[in-house]
Design a protein around this motif. Structure first.
Motif, mmCIF file in Angstrom:
data_model
loop_
_atom_site.group_PDB
_atom_site.id
_atom_site.type_symbol
_atom_site.label_atom_id
_atom_site.label_comp_id
_atom_site.label_asym_id
_atom_site.label_seq_id
_atom_site.Cartn_x
_atom_site.Cartn_y
_atom_site.Cartn_z
ATOM 1 N N PHE A 143 -7.744 5.040 -2.660
ATOM 2 C CA PHE A 143 -8.420 5.787 -1.608
ATOM 3 C C PHE A 143 -8.172 7.274 -1.865
ATOM 4 O O PHE A 143 -7.049 7.661 -2.212
ATOM 5 C CB PHE A 143 -7.841 5.454 -0.236
ATOM 6 C CG PHE A 143 -8.197 4.087 0.286
ATOM 7 C CD1 PHE A 143 -9.241 3.916 1.186
ATOM 8 C CD2 PHE A 143 -7.468 2.973 -0.109
ATOM 9 C CE1 PHE A 143 -9.557 2.666 1.676
ATOM 10 C CE2 PHE A 143 -7.782 1.708 0.379
ATOM 11 C CZ PHE A 143 -8.837 1.552 1.278
ATOM 12 N N ALA A 188 -13.311 1.996 10.484
ATOM 13 C CA ALA A 188 -12.129 1.774 9.645
ATOM 14 C C ALA A 188 -12.166 0.375 9.032
ATOM 15 O O ALA A 188 -12.479 -0.602 9.709
ATOM 16 C CB ALA A 188 -10.843 1.932 10.468
ATOM 17 N N HIS A 213 0.836 -1.204 0.000
ATOM 18 C CA HIS A 213 0.000 0.000 0.000
ATOM 19 C C HIS A 213 0.868 1.250 0.000
ATOM 20 O O HIS A 213 1.766 1.372 0.846
ATOM 21 C CB HIS A 213 -0.879 0.027 1.254
ATOM 22 C CG HIS A 213 -1.835 -1.125 1.383
ATOM 23 N ND1 HIS A 213 -3.182 -1.000 1.149
ATOM 24 C CD2 HIS A 213 -1.633 -2.435 1.714
ATOM 25 C CE1 HIS A 213 -3.778 -2.172 1.348
ATOM 26 N NE2 HIS A 213 -2.857 -3.057 1.693
ATOM 27 N N GLN A 237 -15.000 1.808 1.949
ATOM 28 C CA GLN A 237 -13.754 1.538 2.664
ATOM 29 C C GLN A 237 -13.181 2.805 3.285
ATOM 30 O O GLN A 237 -13.227 3.886 2.694
ATOM 31 C CB GLN A 237 -12.747 0.876 1.715
ATOM 32 C CG GLN A 237 -13.321 -0.417 1.129
ATOM 33 C CD GLN A 237 -12.288 -1.251 0.405
ATOM 34 O OE1 GLN A 237 -11.136 -1.335 0.804
ATOM 35 N NE2 GLN A 237 -12.697 -1.868 -0.679
ATOM 36 N N MET A 248 -9.382 8.161 2.892
ATOM 37 C CA MET A 248 -8.295 8.038 3.863
ATOM 38 C C MET A 248 -8.092 9.372 4.548
ATOM 39 O O MET A 248 -8.290 10.431 3.939
ATOM 40 C CB MET A 248 -7.023 7.628 3.104
ATOM 41 C CG MET A 248 -5.753 7.534 3.932
ATOM 42 S SD MET A 248 -4.808 9.073 4.055
ATOM 43 C CE MET A 248 -3.147 8.426 4.175
ATOM 44 N N HIS A 250 -9.367 -0.263 7.003
ATOM 45 C CA HIS A 250 -7.916 -0.403 6.889
ATOM 46 C C HIS A 250 -7.260 0.461 7.961
ATOM 47 O O HIS A 250 -7.489 1.675 7.983
ATOM 48 C CB HIS A 250 -7.419 0.050 5.510
ATOM 49 C CG HIS A 250 -7.903 -0.822 4.388
ATOM 50 N ND1 HIS A 250 -9.221 -0.851 3.983
ATOM 51 C CD2 HIS A 250 -7.238 -1.717 3.601
ATOM 52 C CE1 HIS A 250 -9.353 -1.728 2.994
ATOM 53 N NE2 HIS A 250 -8.172 -2.271 2.747
ATOM 54 N N HIS A 295 -3.348 5.100 -1.392
ATOM 55 C CA HIS A 295 -4.190 5.698 -0.345
ATOM 56 C C HIS A 295 -4.213 7.215 -0.410
ATOM 57 O O HIS A 295 -4.868 7.855 0.415
ATOM 58 C CB HIS A 295 -3.699 5.275 1.049
ATOM 59 C CG HIS A 295 -3.964 3.840 1.383
ATOM 60 N ND1 HIS A 295 -4.791 3.438 2.407
ATOM 61 C CD2 HIS A 295 -3.526 2.690 0.796
ATOM 62 C CE1 HIS A 295 -4.840 2.118 2.452
ATOM 63 N NE2 HIS A 295 -4.071 1.631 1.487
ATOM 64 N N ILE A 299 1.039 4.851 1.112
ATOM 65 C CA ILE A 299 0.285 5.686 2.058
ATOM 66 C C ILE A 299 0.852 7.099 2.162
ATOM 67 O O ILE A 299 0.363 7.904 2.943
ATOM 68 C CB ILE A 299 0.257 5.028 3.463
ATOM 69 C CG1 ILE A 299 1.673 4.888 4.018
ATOM 70 C CG2 ILE A 299 -0.429 3.662 3.394
ATOM 71 C CD1 ILE A 299 1.699 4.529 5.501
ATOM 72 N N GLN A 308 -7.587 10.793 -0.310
ATOM 73 C CA GLN A 308 -7.177 11.359 0.978
ATOM 74 C C GLN A 308 -7.902 12.677 1.216
ATOM 75 O O GLN A 308 -7.887 13.576 0.376
ATOM 76 C CB GLN A 308 -5.659 11.587 1.000
ATOM 77 C CG GLN A 308 -5.171 12.131 2.339
ATOM 78 C CD GLN A 308 -3.655 12.252 2.415
ATOM 79 O OE1 GLN A 308 -2.941 11.888 1.473
ATOM 80 N NE2 GLN A 308 -3.155 12.759 3.531
ATOM 81 N N ARG A 363 -3.526 1.641 9.576
ATOM 82 C CA ARG A 363 -2.128 1.728 9.153
ATOM 83 C C ARG A 363 -1.249 1.863 10.383
ATOM 84 O O ARG A 363 -1.138 2.932 10.959
ATOM 85 C CB ARG A 363 -1.943 2.945 8.225
ATOM 86 C CG ARG A 363 -2.991 3.054 7.098
ATOM 87 C CD ARG A 363 -2.787 4.340 6.303
ATOM 88 N NE ARG A 363 -2.704 5.517 7.135
ATOM 89 C CZ ARG A 363 -3.738 6.321 7.418
ATOM 90 N NH1 ARG A 363 -4.917 6.103 6.902
ATOM 91 N NH2 ARG A 363 -3.563 7.364 8.205
ATOM 92 N N SER A 389 -9.670 4.134 5.238
ATOM 93 C CA SER A 389 -8.295 3.945 5.676
ATOM 94 C C SER A 389 -8.004 4.976 6.750
ATOM 95 O O SER A 389 -7.759 6.142 6.451
ATOM 96 C CB SER A 389 -7.350 4.118 4.481
ATOM 97 O OG SER A 389 -5.995 4.196 4.905
#
Ligand SMILES: *Cc1c(COP(=O)(O)O)cnc(C)c1O
Length: 236
Positions: A136, A217, A90, A200, A173, A219, A111, A92, A138, A221, A202
């Motif tokens: 995702f 959540a 992933h 989903q 995210m 996901h 993400h 991020i 942000q 991290r 994140s």
């Protein structure tokens, strides 16, 4: 949640112990929120740690990993992907448009889609490479000027713009401001996702992943609670 992952950060515990403790905390938080524990994917954030640390986590059954720099991901994972084809990597951290080609080739999930120019570049690269990575979007829930992410009030329009480019947008995210209660930020992200039909989320890091799980959540991290403290600050 006020409970800190104390057993998870016990320096005497092994990495496998810390991973097991975190998985247990995720399951407990999910159960409290009447969610299924397997609805939450734990992403082990290995930034600044060497491949050996990732290998240790792989041996403990961990398969999802996060990196915040394209370059570091490219250097660390090719061999590990050979030996573990089910490894999922992933991205991020912030993605510059001139690194999109490399990111698409070396990562599995993005993400940090946060602006029109990046959306266009990703759409181009997906078409060219035939690789379509789940993305995702942000959202800068704290509206912090120095932080990446689209503004909360622009999120609906940006999600629509990404969909118009046929990008596989799977969720949202956020990284809440360090000095604030994370819960309102997680709740805001959930609300924006829900009204846009995105499933989903994140959200949640070492200090707040249980709260994030309680608030939906899918996901989390988690870095330092698994791998230990980082010796140099990551770029963000
Ligand atoms: C580093 C990082 C994390 C993990 O942070 P920890 O506090 O070490 O768990 C999560 N998300 C992003 C975007 C990061 O850069």
């Amino acid at each position: 949640m006020t409970q800190s992952p104390s057993e998870a950060s016990d320096p005497a515990a092994t990495l496998a112990d810390r991973l097991a403790a975190i998985r247990q905390q995720i399951a407990a938080a999910a159960e409290t929120a009447q969610r299924k524990p397997d609805a939450v994917t734990l992403i082990a954030v290995a930034k600044t740690f060497p491949a050996e640390a990732v290998i240790e986590a792989l041996a403990a059954g961990q398969r999802h990993f996060g990196e915040n720099r394209v370059q570091e991901g490219m250097a660390k994972y090719p061999d590990l992907r050979q030996s573990h084809p089910d490894l999922v990597l992933h991205l991020i951290g912030p993605l510059q448009t001139n690194k999109v080609k490399q990111a698409v080739a070396h990562f599995d999930v993005i993400h940090t889609l946060d602006r029109e120019s990046l959306a266009q570049e990703l759409a181009r690269e997906f078409a060219k490479s035939g690789r379509r990575l789940p993305c995702f979007i942000q959202v800068n829930t704290g509206a912090e000027p120095q932080k990446a992410g689209c503004a909360p009030q622009e999120a609906d329009a940006f999600i629509a713009a990404c969909r118009a480019l046929d990008l596989p947008v799977v969720g949202l995210m956020c990284i809440p401001p360090a000095e604030e209660e994370p819960a309102p930020h997680f709740a805001l992200l959930h609300k924006i996702a829900k009204r846009n039909g995105l499933e989903q989320l994140s959200m949640g890091m070492s200090s707040d992943f249980e709260t994030a799980v309680m608030l939906g959540a899918t996901h989390v991290r988690v870095g330092s609670a698994i791998f230990g403290g980082r010796s140099y600050p990551p770029a963000s």
